[in-house]
Design an enzyme around this catalytic site. Structure first.
Site, short mmCIF file in Angstrom:
data_model
loop_
_atom_site.label_atom_id
_atom_site.label_comp_id
_atom_site.label_asym_id
_atom_site.label_seq_id
_atom_site.Cartn_x
_atom_site.Cartn_y
_atom_site.Cartn_z
N LYS A 65 36.75 50.82 -22.60
CA LYS A 65 36.26 51.87 -23.94
C LYS A 65 34.26 51.53 -23.86
CE LYS A 65 40.46 53.91 -24.85
NZ LYS A 65 40.92 53.98 -26.03
N ASP A 102 39.88 60.12 -29.14
CA ASP A 102 41.23 59.29 -29.79
C ASP A 102 41.02 59.68 -31.23
OD1 ASP A 102 41.82 57.86 -27.73
OD2 ASP A 102 40.50 55.89 -28.15
N SER A 152 38.61 40.16 -43.36
CA SER A 152 37.50 40.33 -43.09
C SER A 152 36.50 41.24 -42.49
CB SER A 152 36.27 39.31 -42.78
OG SER A 152 36.99 38.66 -41.55
N LYS A 153 37.65 42.03 -41.12
CA LYS A 153 37.44 42.39 -39.88
C LYS A 153 37.60 43.85 -40.84
CE LYS A 153 38.81 39.68 -35.99
NZ LYS A 153 39.41 40.42 -34.47
N TYR A 213 53.34 54.38 -28.98
CA TYR A 213 54.74 56.11 -28.63
C TYR A 213 55.82 55.04 -27.61
CZ TYR A 213 51.42 54.88 -24.60
OH TYR A 213 50.16 54.59 -23.29
#
Length: 267
Positions: A65, A102, A152-153, A213
C-alpha cells in the site's frame, strides 16, 4: 471483458474476488476479478505491468500500500494517509489514479448502522488501518483521539490528523467516557478472545466498529453489545471499501446487498 484485480503478498486468503464478482454479476457487467502475487519489492512493476496489459483497476493490499504511492497519482486523502489500496487505470492522466478506500469504508460502515459521525471518536491503533480511519473520521468533522500501545506512535499520527490527540492505552477509560464512536483498528481479537478496550469503559450510545472480521463477533463487540452500544463488525468495513472501489472503477452504483451476501458466505 474488463479485468480488475488485487496485488498483495500473500493474496490466497483474500475475500475480494467473490465479493467483486458478485458485484459484476449484480449489475450485469462482463468483468472478472483476479489476484496477483508479486515479490515483496514488486509493487511498482506490478502496477505498471497491469497498466500495460489493459487491466481496468487494481486493489492493493499488504505489503504494497505504501509502495504503490510512487506508481500512481494519489488523490489528496490517499496522499495524507500515505497509502493506496485502489488504483484506477481508466483516466487520461500520465499515471493511474490512486485512492485509499479504507477510510471511506470505515465511514460508510458506521453510517450504514445509523452511527452519527459527530462529536468525538476514539481510534485504537496507529498503524495503517488506524491512519486511514483517523483521517476518515477527522474529515467528517469529528474530534479524534488516537490510543496506541506505543504512545509515541499515537502522538506522531495525531500531529498529522486535524484536531487529533495521541494517547496510551491506559487512558482509554477516560477517553471513552464522553466519546461517540470507538474503532478498534488493531488486530487484537483476531487470534484469541482478547480486546484492547476495558469492557467497563464502553457505554450505551457509543458506536463501536471492530476492523477485525475473523471472527465476526469479537470479544470487543460482545462487550459493546452487552453495554447497549451499537456494534459494527469488520466485514462491513471490508465490504464498503470494496464498494467504494467498485463504484470508482465502474461508474455504477454497487449492488451492496449482493456483495455483502457473497462476502459473508466466505466467513
Amino acid at each position: 471483458m474488463d479485468v480488475y484485480g488485487l496485488i498483495g503478498n500473500p493474496v490466497g486468503h483474500s475475500l475480494s474476488p467473490p465479493m467483486h464478482e458478485a458485484g459484476y454479476e449484480g449489475v450485469d457487467l462482463d468483468a472478472r476479478y483476479v489476484t496477483f502475487e508479486p515479490p515483496a519489492d514488486g509493487a511498482v512493476a506490478a502496477i505498471e505491468g497491469a497498466d500495460a496489459l489493459g487491466v481496468a483497476g487494481l486493489n492493493v493490499t499488504i505489503p504494497f500500500k505504501q509502495d504503490a504511492l510512487s506508481a500512481v497519482d494519489p488523490d489528496p486523502l490517499a496522499e495524507r494517509i500515505g497509502a493506496v489500496n485502489t488504483v484506477d487505470f481508466t483516466g487520461d492522466g500520465d499515471r493511474p489514479a490512486g485512492y485509499n478506500t479504507d477510510a471511506v469504508g470505515a465511514v460508510r460502515a458506521l453510517r450504514s448502522h445509523d452511527v452519527a459521525l459527530s462529536g468525538t471518536a476514539v481510534v485504537v491503533g496507529a498503524g495503517g488501518a488506524g491512519r486511514a480511519v483517523a483521517f476518515g473520521l477527522a474529515d467528517e468533522g469529528m474530534t479524534v483521539r488516537i490510543a496506541n500501545r506505543t504512545e509515541s506512535k499515537a502522538h506522531d499520527l495525531a500531529a498529522e490528523v486535524p484536531d487529533a490527540t495521541g494517547h496510551g492505552l491506559a487512558e482509554l477509560d477516560d477517553l471513552l467516557a464522553d466519546a461517540d464512536v470507538l474503532v478498534n483498528a488493531t488486530s487484537v481479537g483476531m487470534e484469541e478472545a482478547a480486546t484492547p478496550v476495558p469492557a467497563d469503559a464502553i457505554h450505551a450510545g457509543l458506536g463501536v466498529l471492530d476492523a477485525v472480521y475473523r471472527p465476526l463477533e469479537t470479544r470487543l463487540l460482545r462487550d459493546a453489545d452487552a453495554a447497549g452500544a451499537t456494534t459494527v463488525d469488520g466485514a462491513w468495513m471490508l465490504l464498503y471499501q470494496g464498494v467504494e472501489a467498485f463504484e470508482r472503477w465502474t461508474g455504477r452504483d454497487a449492488p451492496v446487498e449482493a456483495m455483502n451476501e457473497a462476502l459473508r458466505a466466505e466467513l
